[in-house]
Every structure is written in C-alpha cells, then in structure tokens.
Design a protein around this motif. Structure first.
Motif, PDB file in Angstrom:
ATOM      1  N   THR A  57       0.847  -1.190   0.000  1.00  0.00           N
ATOM      2  CA  THR A  57       0.000   0.000   0.000  1.00  0.00           C
ATOM      3  C   THR A  57       0.887   1.247   0.000  1.00  0.00           C
ATOM      4  OG1 THR A  57      -0.100   0.211   2.410  1.00  0.00           O
ATOM      5  CG2 THR A  57      -1.720  -1.249   1.348  1.00  0.00           C
ATOM      6  N   GLU A  58       0.288   2.361  -0.359  1.00  0.00           N
ATOM      7  CA  GLU A  58       1.030   3.625  -0.340  1.00  0.00           C
ATOM      8  C   GLU A  58       1.526   3.933   1.064  1.00  0.00           C
ATOM      9  OE1 GLU A  58      -1.860   6.308  -1.905  1.00  0.00           O
ATOM     10  OE2 GLU A  58      -1.273   5.965  -3.995  1.00  0.00           O
ATOM     11  N   GLN A  59       0.706   3.646   2.052  1.00  0.00           N
ATOM     12  CA  GLN A  59       1.067   3.924   3.436  1.00  0.00           C
ATOM     13  C   GLN A  59       2.243   3.041   3.883  1.00  0.00           C
ATOM     14  OE1 GLN A  59      -2.057   3.234   2.379  1.00  0.00           O
ATOM     15  NE2 GLN A  59      -2.953   5.293   2.502  1.00  0.00           N
ATOM     16  N   GLN A  60       2.265   1.809   3.451  1.00  0.00           N
ATOM     17  CA  GLN A  60       3.364   0.910   3.809  1.00  0.00           C
ATOM     18  C   GLN A  60       4.691   1.382   3.207  1.00  0.00           C
ATOM     19  OE1 GLN A  60       1.677  -2.779   2.403  1.00  0.00           O
ATOM     20  NE2 GLN A  60       1.038  -3.400   4.460  1.00  0.00           N
ATOM     21  N   VAL A  61       4.653   1.773   1.940  1.00  0.00           N
ATOM     22  CA  VAL A  61       5.877   2.262   1.289  1.00  0.00           C
ATOM     23  C   VAL A  61       6.360   3.531   1.976  1.00  0.00           C
ATOM     24  CG1 VAL A  61       6.892   3.133  -0.852  1.00  0.00           C
ATOM     25  CG2 VAL A  61       5.285   1.209  -0.929  1.00  0.00           C
ATOM     26  N   LEU A  62       5.430   4.433   2.304  1.00  0.00           N
ATOM     27  CA  LEU A  62       5.791   5.670   2.994  1.00  0.00           C
ATOM     28  C   LEU A  62       6.475   5.373   4.319  1.00  0.00           C
ATOM     29  CD1 LEU A  62       5.662   8.770   3.365  1.00  0.00           C
ATOM     30  CD2 LEU A  62       3.390   8.443   4.370  1.00  0.00           C
ATOM     31  N   LYS A  63       5.918   4.454   5.099  1.00  0.00           N
ATOM     32  CA  LYS A  63       6.482   4.124   6.415  1.00  0.00           C
ATOM     33  C   LYS A  63       7.898   3.548   6.271  1.00  0.00           C
ATOM     34  CE  LYS A  63       6.224   3.455  10.903  1.00  0.00           C
ATOM     35  NZ  LYS A  63       6.151   4.587  11.863  1.00  0.00           N
ATOM     36  N   ILE A  64       8.102   2.686   5.287  1.00  0.00           N
ATOM     37  CA  ILE A  64       9.433   2.101   5.073  1.00  0.00           C
ATOM     38  C   ILE A  64      10.436   3.186   4.702  1.00  0.00           C
ATOM     39  CG2 ILE A  64      10.780   0.570   3.589  1.00  0.00           C
ATOM     40  CD1 ILE A  64       8.212  -1.186   3.376  1.00  0.00           C
ATOM     41  N   PHE A  65      10.048   4.065   3.780  1.00  0.00           N
ATOM     42  CA  PHE A  65      10.939   5.150   3.370  1.00  0.00           C
ATOM     43  C   PHE A  65      11.265   6.065   4.556  1.00  0.00           C
ATOM     44  CE2 PHE A  65      11.461   5.806  -1.369  1.00  0.00           C
ATOM     45  CZ  PHE A  65      11.201   4.483  -1.694  1.00  0.00           C
ATOM     46  N   GLU A  66      10.251   6.386   5.366  1.00  0.00           N
ATOM     47  CA  GLU A  66      10.469   7.259   6.521  1.00  0.00           C
ATOM     48  C   GLU A  66      11.473   6.653   7.492  1.00  0.00           C
ATOM     49  OE1 GLU A  66       6.205   9.649   7.011  1.00  0.00           O
ATOM     50  OE2 GLU A  66       6.476   7.696   7.983  1.00  0.00           O
ATOM     51  N   ARG A  67      11.336   5.362   7.765  1.00  0.00           N
ATOM     52  CA  ARG A  67      12.251   4.708   8.706  1.00  0.00           C
ATOM     53  C   ARG A  67      13.665   4.655   8.148  1.00  0.00           C
ATOM     54  NH1 ARG A  67      12.107   5.486  12.770  1.00  0.00           N
ATOM     55  NH2 ARG A  67      13.062   3.577  13.589  1.00  0.00           N
ATOM     56  N   MET A  68      13.804   4.434   6.863  1.00  0.00           N
ATOM     57  CA  MET A  68      15.132   4.389   6.252  1.00  0.00           C
ATOM     58  C   MET A  68      15.795   5.764   6.270  1.00  0.00           C
ATOM     59  SD  MET A  68      14.451   1.719   3.086  1.00  0.00           S
ATOM     60  CE  MET A  68      16.184   1.484   2.650  1.00  0.00           C
ATOM     61  N   ILE A  69      15.010   6.810   6.031  1.00  0.00           N
ATOM     62  CA  ILE A  69      15.535   8.176   6.075  1.00  0.00           C
ATOM     63  C   ILE A  69      15.963   8.528   7.495  1.00  0.00           C
ATOM     64  CG2 ILE A  69      14.883  10.610   5.878  1.00  0.00           C
ATOM     65  CD1 ILE A  69      13.161   9.786   3.445  1.00  0.00           C
ATOM     66  N   GLY A  72      19.292   7.584   8.389  1.00  0.00           N
ATOM     67  CA  GLY A  72      20.372   8.267   7.677  1.00  0.00           C
ATOM     68  C   GLY A  72      20.694   7.709   6.310  1.00  0.00           C
ATOM     69  N   GLU A  73      19.830   6.859   5.786  1.00  0.00           N
ATOM     70  CA  GLU A  73      20.104   6.278   4.470  1.00  0.00           C
ATOM     71  C   GLU A  73      19.747   7.271   3.364  1.00  0.00           C
ATOM     72  OE1 GLU A  73      19.138   2.130   3.892  1.00  0.00           O
ATOM     73  OE2 GLU A  73      18.686   1.914   6.017  1.00  0.00           O
ATOM     74  N   VAL A  74      20.506   7.207   2.278  1.00  0.00           N
ATOM     75  CA  VAL A  74      20.273   8.092   1.129  1.00  0.00           C
ATOM     76  C   VAL A  74      20.090   7.240  -0.121  1.00  0.00           C
ATOM     77  CG1 VAL A  74      21.554  10.019   2.105  1.00  0.00           C
ATOM     78  CG2 VAL A  74      22.749   8.344   0.675  1.00  0.00           C
ATOM     79  N   ASN A  75      19.615   7.887  -1.175  1.00  0.00           N
ATOM     80  CA  ASN A  75      19.355   7.185  -2.434  1.00  0.00           C
ATOM     81  C   ASN A  75      18.509   5.931  -2.196  1.00  0.00           C
ATOM     82  OD1 ASN A  75      20.787   9.134  -3.739  1.00  0.00           O
ATOM     83  ND2 ASN A  75      22.579   7.875  -4.163  1.00  0.00           N
ATOM     84  N   ILE A  76      17.405   6.134  -1.488  1.00  0.00           N
ATOM     85  CA  ILE A  76      16.495   5.031  -1.171  1.00  0.00           C
ATOM     86  C   ILE A  76      15.631   4.765  -2.401  1.00  0.00           C
ATOM     87  CG2 ILE A  76      14.696   4.226   0.379  1.00  0.00           C
ATOM     88  CD1 ILE A  76      15.789   6.447   2.344  1.00  0.00           C
ATOM     89  N   ILE A  77      15.729   3.565  -2.913  1.00  0.00           N
ATOM     90  CA  ILE A  77      15.119   3.227  -4.195  1.00  0.00           C
ATOM     91  C   ILE A  77      13.867   2.384  -3.990  1.00  0.00           C
ATOM     92  CG2 ILE A  77      15.460   2.001  -6.377  1.00  0.00           C
ATOM     93  CD1 ILE A  77      18.496   2.520  -6.008  1.00  0.00           C
TER      94      ILE A  77
END
Length: 253
Positions: A57-69, A72-77
């Motif tokens: 879901t859009e919400q799941q992808v958002l949560k994963i990206f937020e946690r990775m950011i 301190g991760e960059v260039n999250i694909i």
C-alpha cells in the motif's frame, strides 16, 4: 551486543575493526509489523535495501521510506512504483524524491555518488517495447554510480542497427541485453564481445512468447559464451549484477 558496546571494545583494543565489521554485518533488522527493514544491508552488500513497491500500500511504502531516512540512508530506491505512489510520497515524505516514469522507479534523498571512472555499462534493448525493463536497469545503474550507455531498438529483425553501435558495446565493462519475443539479442551480442553479458528476458511478445518464457528459454540455451540470465522483466536484478562487475573492474569491491 549493541553498537555502543562494539565501538567501546574497538576503542579499547578489545575488538579489531574487522571483527567489529563482521558483527555489525549481522546486526538485527527493524521490525515494523508489516515489514522487517534491513538497515545494515549496505554494510554487507555495499548498497541499501531496495523496496519492491508493487503489492504494497502507499502507506506501507511511505512508512518504510520514513524509517530508512531516519536511519540516515540516502538514495532510497523503490522499484515498480506507479505515478500515483510517487505523487503520494511527494506529498507526504519530507525531503526530495525523484520519479523515473519509464523505469517505474522512485528515489528519495537522491545524492550523487562518485562515478566509477573506468569504462561504462552498456544497456542494449531489442525493441522500444522493452524500454521499461531496459530503463529500470539503466536508472538503477546510474543511481549506484555507473556510467551508462543506452543502445535501444537494435533487435535481430534489423541486425544492421546493432552493428552501427558495436564500438560502444564492445568497449563496455559489462553489457545488459534486454529482449522479448524470442530473446535472440543476448546470444548475438555475446558472440561479438569479450565482456560478460547479462541477459534479461521480457514479457513482450505474442501468445507463444508465453509472457517471456520463450525469451527466457532462448537465453538459458544460448550457444554463445559469457551469458548469464536473470528472471523475466528483472531489469533491477540485472543492474545490480552489472554494478558489481563494473565495480570490480574499477577496483571498488
């Protein structure tokens, strides 16, 4: 063992740097209920975990990206990302996010990485219909810091088109060959070069193509030397292997 204890042991010479790195490479993932994010994949493999967006879901992808950011991760694909997902992330995610529509890729916190200076990766596709898979490979390679030369629409139905680009193909450190229909392009390319060829079958074709199965079998049965084959439509998988080979050629792995 937590990271602070590891660092203290290194500081006090109780643990060598290599031993600490080995421990860090096995540290646990972050469990966010619906996903287990592997924040230490970059330590083990040289690149961060990539998010396969299709089916989430859009919400799941958002949560994963937020946690990775936050880590301190960059260039999250994110691969197989729709335009609608990109718009949702752009609206709700802090920081910059890019979208590559042909490749169906989103990339958050894009930071230019140091390019591999020696040579390039050639991404060769049989037809324009194979473009989305070829671009998935090309964009991933560029985000990871590779120089990429695209050679598109040079399939065997008009082989003279391929011959006009032989210099830039032959001079590559590694070639990604993308083809649907009968998938003959990979064999033709591999027969002309002394570099490894990563073959990507696509689901492009009429009924007897069996959604890429005929191209996959052709590539697996190639009589040309130096051909390795990834899964149907897997431009991402081909790009990662090509990146590793190109990094080795540049002394970076």
């Amino acid at each position: 063992m937590d990271i602070r204890k590891i660092l203290e042991d290194v500081k006090e010479d109780k643990l060598s740097i290599d031993e600490a790195l080995k421990i860090l490479s096995r540290l646990p993932f972050e469990d966010i209920d619906f996903a287990k994010i592997d924040h230490h994949r970059k330590i083990r493999q040289g690149m961060s975990e990539v998010v396969f967006c299709e089916g989430k879901t859009e919400q799941q992808v958002l949560k994963i990206f937020e946690r990775m950011i936050e880590k301190g991760e960059v260039n999250i694909i994110g691969t197989r990302a729709s335009k609608e997902l990109y718009e949702y992330l752009k609206e709700n995610l802090k920081g910059d996010i890019d979208y590559y529509e042909a490749a169906r890729i989103v990339c958050a916190k894009r930071v230019e990485v140091k390019k591999n200076p020696k040579g390039h990766v050639a991404v060769v596709s049989a037809g324009t219909a194979d473009l989305k898979v070829a671009e998935e490979a090309a964009i991933i390679l560029e985000i990871l810091g590779n120089n990429v030369k695209r050679v598109y629409d040079v399939g065997v139905a008009g082989i003279h088109r391929l011959f006009s680009h032989l210099d830039e193909i032959q001079s590559a450190n590694v070639i990604v060959a993308v083809a649907g229909m009968e998938g003959a392009l990979a064999s033709v390319v591999a027969g002309l070069v002394s570099k490894p060829v990563i073959a990507v079958p696509t689901s492009v074709g009429y009924g007897a193509n069996f959604k890429g199965l005929s191209a996959l079998l052709t590539m697996l049965n190639s009589c040309a030397n130096g051909v390795a084959v990834v899964n149907i439509d897997n431009g991402f998988g081909a790009a990662v292997v090509a990146h590793m080979i190109n990094s080795l050629a540049n002394g970076n792995l």
